[in-house]
Design an enzyme around this catalytic site. Sequence first.
Site, PDB file in Angstrom:
ATOM      1  N   LYS A  35       0.850  -1.205   0.000  1.00  0.00           N
ATOM      2  CA  LYS A  35       0.000   0.000   0.000  1.00  0.00           C
ATOM      3  C   LYS A  35       0.878   1.245   0.000  1.00  0.00           C
ATOM      4  O   LYS A  35       0.672   2.177  -0.790  1.00  0.00           O
ATOM      5  CB  LYS A  35      -0.886   0.016   1.241  1.00  0.00           C
ATOM      6  CG  LYS A  35      -1.509   1.376   1.557  1.00  0.00           C
ATOM      7  CD  LYS A  35      -2.405   1.358   2.761  1.00  0.00           C
ATOM      8  CE  LYS A  35      -1.718   1.592   4.048  1.00  0.00           C
ATOM      9  NZ  LYS A  35      -1.360   2.986   4.349  1.00  0.00           N
ATOM     10  N   ASN A  36       1.908   1.250   0.844  1.00  0.00           N
ATOM     11  CA  ASN A  36       2.725   2.460   1.025  1.00  0.00           C
ATOM     12  C   ASN A  36       3.762   2.665  -0.066  1.00  0.00           C
ATOM     13  O   ASN A  36       4.451   3.681  -0.066  1.00  0.00           O
ATOM     14  CB  ASN A  36       3.354   2.462   2.416  1.00  0.00           C
ATOM     15  CG  ASN A  36       2.307   2.663   3.497  1.00  0.00           C
ATOM     16  OD1 ASN A  36       1.165   2.987   3.199  1.00  0.00           O
ATOM     17  ND2 ASN A  36       2.692   2.450   4.744  1.00  0.00           N
ATOM     18  N   ARG A 105      -4.152  11.232   4.445  1.00  0.00           N
ATOM     19  CA  ARG A 105      -2.969  12.092   4.442  1.00  0.00           C
ATOM     20  C   ARG A 105      -2.107  11.864   3.214  1.00  0.00           C
ATOM     21  O   ARG A 105      -1.552  12.810   2.655  1.00  0.00           O
ATOM     22  CB  ARG A 105      -2.187  11.812   5.713  1.00  0.00           C
ATOM     23  CG  ARG A 105      -0.857  12.479   5.799  1.00  0.00           C
ATOM     24  CD  ARG A 105      -0.150  12.073   7.067  1.00  0.00           C
ATOM     25  NE  ARG A 105       1.228  12.526   7.077  1.00  0.00           N
ATOM     26  CZ  ARG A 105       1.609  13.761   7.405  1.00  0.00           C
ATOM     27  NH1 ARG A 105       0.690  14.640   7.746  1.00  0.00           N
ATOM     28  NH2 ARG A 105       2.868  14.097   7.388  1.00  0.00           N
ATOM     29  N   CYS A 129      -4.655  12.800  12.419  1.00  0.00           N
ATOM     30  CA  CYS A 129      -5.398  11.542  12.564  1.00  0.00           C
ATOM     31  C   CYS A 129      -5.119  11.007  13.964  1.00  0.00           C
ATOM     32  O   CYS A 129      -4.406  11.616  14.754  1.00  0.00           O
ATOM     33  CB  CYS A 129      -5.001  10.539  11.496  1.00  0.00           C
ATOM     34  SG  CYS A 129      -3.349   9.970  11.760  1.00  0.00           S
ATOM     35  N   ARG A 134       0.686  15.101  12.774  1.00  0.00           N
ATOM     36  CA  ARG A 134       1.219  14.811  11.428  1.00  0.00           C
ATOM     37  C   ARG A 134       1.303  16.075  10.569  1.00  0.00           C
ATOM     38  O   ARG A 134       0.602  16.241   9.576  1.00  0.00           O
ATOM     39  CB  ARG A 134       0.392  13.708  10.792  1.00  0.00           C
ATOM     40  CG  ARG A 134       0.360  12.490  11.706  1.00  0.00           C
ATOM     41  CD  ARG A 134      -0.301  11.320  11.118  1.00  0.00           C
ATOM     42  NE  ARG A 134       0.547  10.698  10.095  1.00  0.00           N
ATOM     43  CZ  ARG A 134       0.119   9.667   9.366  1.00  0.00           C
ATOM     44  NH1 ARG A 134      -1.097   9.218   9.522  1.00  0.00           N
ATOM     45  NH2 ARG A 134       0.906   9.141   8.460  1.00  0.00           N
ATOM     46  N   PRO A 135       2.156  17.007  10.952  1.00  0.00           N
ATOM     47  CA  PRO A 135       2.321  18.245  10.178  1.00  0.00           C
ATOM     48  C   PRO A 135       2.947  17.972   8.810  1.00  0.00           C
ATOM     49  O   PRO A 135       3.377  16.850   8.507  1.00  0.00           O
ATOM     50  CB  PRO A 135       3.270  19.054  11.052  1.00  0.00           C
ATOM     51  CG  PRO A 135       4.012  18.070  11.860  1.00  0.00           C
ATOM     52  CD  PRO A 135       3.055  16.932  12.105  1.00  0.00           C
ATOM     53  N   ILE A 136       2.980  19.017   7.998  1.00  0.00           N
ATOM     54  CA  ILE A 136       3.589  18.907   6.662  1.00  0.00           C
ATOM     55  C   ILE A 136       4.694  19.955   6.490  1.00  0.00           C
ATOM     56  O   ILE A 136       5.086  20.274   5.358  1.00  0.00           O
ATOM     57  CB  ILE A 136       2.521  19.083   5.556  1.00  0.00           C
ATOM     58  CG1 ILE A 136       1.728  20.383   5.786  1.00  0.00           C
ATOM     59  CG2 ILE A 136       1.613  17.875   5.462  1.00  0.00           C
ATOM     60  CD1 ILE A 136       0.848  20.763   4.623  1.00  0.00           C
ATOM     61  N   ASP A 317       4.893   1.031  12.107  1.00  0.00           N
ATOM     62  CA  ASP A 317       3.607   0.442  11.716  1.00  0.00           C
ATOM     63  C   ASP A 317       3.400  -0.954  12.300  1.00  0.00           C
ATOM     64  O   ASP A 317       2.286  -1.460  12.283  1.00  0.00           O
ATOM     65  CB  ASP A 317       3.487   0.372  10.190  1.00  0.00           C
ATOM     66  CG  ASP A 317       3.346   1.751   9.587  1.00  0.00           C
ATOM     67  OD1 ASP A 317       3.490   1.886   8.365  1.00  0.00           O
ATOM     68  OD2 ASP A 317       3.114   2.716  10.353  1.00  0.00           O
ATOM     69  N   VAL A 339       8.585   7.508  16.626  1.00  0.00           N
ATOM     70  CA  VAL A 339       8.245   8.155  15.344  1.00  0.00           C
ATOM     71  C   VAL A 339       7.007   9.032  15.449  1.00  0.00           C
ATOM     72  O   VAL A 339       6.975  10.159  14.950  1.00  0.00           O
ATOM     73  CB  VAL A 339       8.069   7.095  14.237  1.00  0.00           C
ATOM     74  CG1 VAL A 339       7.640   7.731  12.920  1.00  0.00           C
ATOM     75  CG2 VAL A 339       9.361   6.305  14.053  1.00  0.00           C
ATOM     76  N   ARG A 409      -8.484  -0.166   5.109  1.00  0.00           N
ATOM     77  CA  ARG A 409      -7.590   0.832   4.513  1.00  0.00           C
ATOM     78  C   ARG A 409      -6.281   0.178   4.082  1.00  0.00           C
ATOM     79  O   ARG A 409      -5.632   0.629   3.136  1.00  0.00           O
ATOM     80  CB  ARG A 409      -7.289   1.949   5.523  1.00  0.00           C
ATOM     81  CG  ARG A 409      -8.489   2.739   5.940  1.00  0.00           C
ATOM     82  CD  ARG A 409      -8.082   3.975   6.708  1.00  0.00           C
ATOM     83  NE  ARG A 409      -7.165   4.790   5.922  1.00  0.00           N
ATOM     84  CZ  ARG A 409      -6.733   5.992   6.302  1.00  0.00           C
ATOM     85  NH1 ARG A 409      -7.136   6.490   7.452  1.00  0.00           N
ATOM     86  NH2 ARG A 409      -5.912   6.687   5.553  1.00  0.00           N
TER      87      ARG A 409
HETATM   88  C1  EPZ Z   1       4.334   7.122   6.092  1.00  0.00           C
HETATM   89  O1  EPZ Z   1       3.549   8.168   6.638  1.00  0.00           O
HETATM   90  C2  EPZ Z   1       3.419   5.906   6.068  1.00  0.00           C
HETATM   91  N1  EPZ Z   1       2.274   6.170   5.204  1.00  0.00           N
HETATM   92  C3  EPZ Z   1       2.945   5.585   7.489  1.00  0.00           C
HETATM   93  O2  EPZ Z   1       2.159   4.392   7.430  1.00  0.00           O
HETATM   94  C4  EPZ Z   1       4.167   5.317   8.355  1.00  0.00           C
HETATM   95  O3  EPZ Z   1       3.748   5.098   9.689  1.00  0.00           O
HETATM   96  C5  EPZ Z   1       5.115   6.537   8.309  1.00  0.00           C
HETATM   97  O4  EPZ Z   1       5.457   6.830   6.939  1.00  0.00           O
HETATM   98  C6  EPZ Z   1       6.406   6.291   9.081  1.00  0.00           C
HETATM   99  O5  EPZ Z   1       7.056   5.180   8.583  1.00  0.00           O
HETATM  100  C7  EPZ Z   1       2.428   6.065   3.863  1.00  0.00           C
HETATM  101  O6  EPZ Z   1       3.503   5.781   3.367  1.00  0.00           O
HETATM  102  C8  EPZ Z   1       1.215   6.326   3.029  1.00  0.00           C
HETATM  103  P1  EPZ Z   1       6.380  10.587   8.081  1.00  0.00           P
HETATM  104  P2  EPZ Z   1       4.108   9.688   6.607  1.00  0.00           P
HETATM  105  O7  EPZ Z   1       6.250  11.830   7.276  1.00  0.00           O
HETATM  106  O8  EPZ Z   1       4.852   9.938   5.354  1.00  0.00           O
HETATM  107  C9  EPZ Z   1       6.645  13.902  11.400  1.00  0.00           C
HETATM  108  C10 EPZ Z   1       0.243   3.081   7.744  1.00  0.00           C
HETATM  109  O9  EPZ Z   1      -0.244   2.589   8.768  1.00  0.00           O
HETATM  110  N2  EPZ Z   1       6.598  14.866  10.302  1.00  0.00           N
HETATM  111  O10 EPZ Z   1       7.614   9.763   7.950  1.00  0.00           O
HETATM  112  O11 EPZ Z   1       2.990  10.583   6.950  1.00  0.00           O
HETATM  113  C11 EPZ Z   1       5.301  13.222  11.617  1.00  0.00           C
HETATM  114  O12 EPZ Z   1       4.469  14.034  12.429  1.00  0.00           O
HETATM  115  C12 EPZ Z   1       0.762   4.500   7.768  1.00  0.00           C
HETATM  116  O13 EPZ Z   1       0.372   2.465   6.649  1.00  0.00           O
HETATM  117  C13 EPZ Z   1       6.807  16.208  10.575  1.00  0.00           C
HETATM  118  O14 EPZ Z   1       7.039  16.603  11.719  1.00  0.00           O
HETATM  119  O15 EPZ Z   1       5.138   9.643   7.834  1.00  0.00           O
HETATM  120  C14 EPZ Z   1       5.686  11.935  12.294  1.00  0.00           C
HETATM  121  O16 EPZ Z   1       5.819  12.164  13.689  1.00  0.00           O
HETATM  122  C15 EPZ Z   1       0.530   5.166   9.120  1.00  0.00           C
HETATM  123  N3  EPZ Z   1       6.741  17.111   9.560  1.00  0.00           N
HETATM  124  C16 EPZ Z   1       7.050  11.609  11.686  1.00  0.00           C
HETATM  125  O17 EPZ Z   1       7.514  12.823  11.081  1.00  0.00           O
HETATM  126  C17 EPZ Z   1       6.487  16.728   8.267  1.00  0.00           C
HETATM  127  O18 EPZ Z   1       6.453  17.596   7.362  1.00  0.00           O
HETATM  128  C18 EPZ Z   1       6.998  10.533  10.623  1.00  0.00           C
HETATM  129  O19 EPZ Z   1       6.126  10.979   9.612  1.00  0.00           O
HETATM  130  C19 EPZ Z   1       6.275  15.352   8.004  1.00  0.00           C
HETATM  131  C20 EPZ Z   1       6.346  14.445   9.039  1.00  0.00           C
END
Ligand code: EPZ
Length: 434
Positions: A35-36, A105, A129, A134-136, A317, A339, A409
């Site tokens: 999926k990811n 997201r 969520c 989960r900021p961007i 995950d 994380v 999902r």
């Molecule tokens: C991806 O989410 C995965 N989703 C998540 O899987 C997975 O848990 C996560 O990576 C970590 O491995 C998909 O690939 C679709 P991140 P993502 O950006 O990209 C912080 C599942 O169950 N952060 O690596 O959203 C954030 O808040 C899902 O399949 C910022 O601070 O994860 C988090 O604490 C759940 N600023 C950490 O980084 C940002 O701009 C990791 O988030 C972006 C992220």
Amino acid sequence: MSDSDTQVRQVGQLPEIIVRGGRPLRGEVEVEASKNATLPVMAAALLTADPVTLPGIPWLHDVDTLRRVLMSLGVSTERSGRDLTVEAREVDPFAAPEHLVRRMRASFLIAGPLLARFGVARVPLPGGCAIGSRPIDLHLKGLQALGADVQSNSGYIEFRAPRLRGANIYLDFPSVGATENLLMAASLADGWTVVENAAQEPEVVDLANFLNALGGEVRGAGTPELRVHGQDRLHGATYQVIPDRIEAGTYLIAGAATGGDVVVGPIVSEHIRPLLAKLREAGAVIEDAGDYVRITAEEPLQAIDVKTMPHPGFPTDLQAPLMAALIRAQGTSVITETVFENRYMHVPELRRMGADIKIDGRTALVTGTPHIMGANLRASDLRAAAALVIAALGAKGTSELSEAFHLDRGYYRLEDKLGSLGADIERCRCSEEP
Ligand code: EPZ
């Protein structure tokens, strides 16, 4: 409540999963495409007007949601069986629908490709969520470094850049999504881009391989330093994404949690090396054949310490599913979630089954007990839902899981696959309590 929940939650009906625990899982289970990996590759198809074909993808809720986002942008998509073809010829980069982007997201991954190809993009802010805010910020900072003008107003972000230009970007955290958005944007930027402290997840590597299949030039995938040479245009491709390491890990954990004997494949076993190491530490016997893995375990498992980290560390995950296997282990396990700031939503539900879990900040102390009983449980997010199913499989008695749509999902036909392994599990629509 997003409309997908409304769709699934018929009036007066709740989709429930009922599990009668205590049966060891035995047999083989087939792993779907990731999926990811599928989601960023679908978004990357926006980078070209040529057709992109993705064979063998799982028809999960999240995949369907992103497909609907792409169609709202004007992208034509065609599904035949398990194959999806995407053709981004006529695209409106302002048309991303808020209700769909807020639901998932990963929809935000359209920002980088839309901006890179069309010079503009208007993308709704993704919702937070259950597992955290989960900021961007890292996505936005990186796109600004590539020359984007970023304006946020009333729930949307508007991006503008006549032509992105290569830049040196350092990610404060190796965010998977930010790395993926920047890889896609840099692929059509002018010149070279370096992304330091980049995510190394296998799904990021798969995206890089896909971008190279489109005629891109991405180097260093799987290391903390990515180098991207922007192209003037990219062409179409047919691409098979990697197997889903989180789905595979979930079934291996379920096998261990029930004292079973389970074969999982196809899989790239190096993608789940941290999990295999932890399951061995817990006393399971692992046969690693590279493209499939067999696990056998005696009950009870032994307590272990686990700390989630960005890849190549233990995947966040699988933290909830593994905790669900450790609530009946011998001894006290120490689990640290580094994380996400709030990824223990499954803990109150596990306690309803008799689990002895103490939370202190990001650390959970799980003291195993043989007295885990079935209970009425409520899922909060995708991986928490999987954890509750695993706990129910190992418990004495019957459990009923509500909000089970979370499972759809990310798990394709979970109850069928578990049933084929001998689990006593069924999905029904039971009327809500009056
Ligand atoms: C991806 O989410 C995965 N989703 C998540 O899987 C997975 O848990 C996560 O990576 C970590 O491995 C998909 O690939 C679709 P991140 P993502 O950006 O990209 C912080 C599942 O169950 N952060 O690596 O959203 C954030 O808040 C899902 O399949 C910022 O601070 O994860 C988090 O604490 C759940 N600023 C950490 O980084 C940002 O701009 C990791 O988030 C972006 C992220």
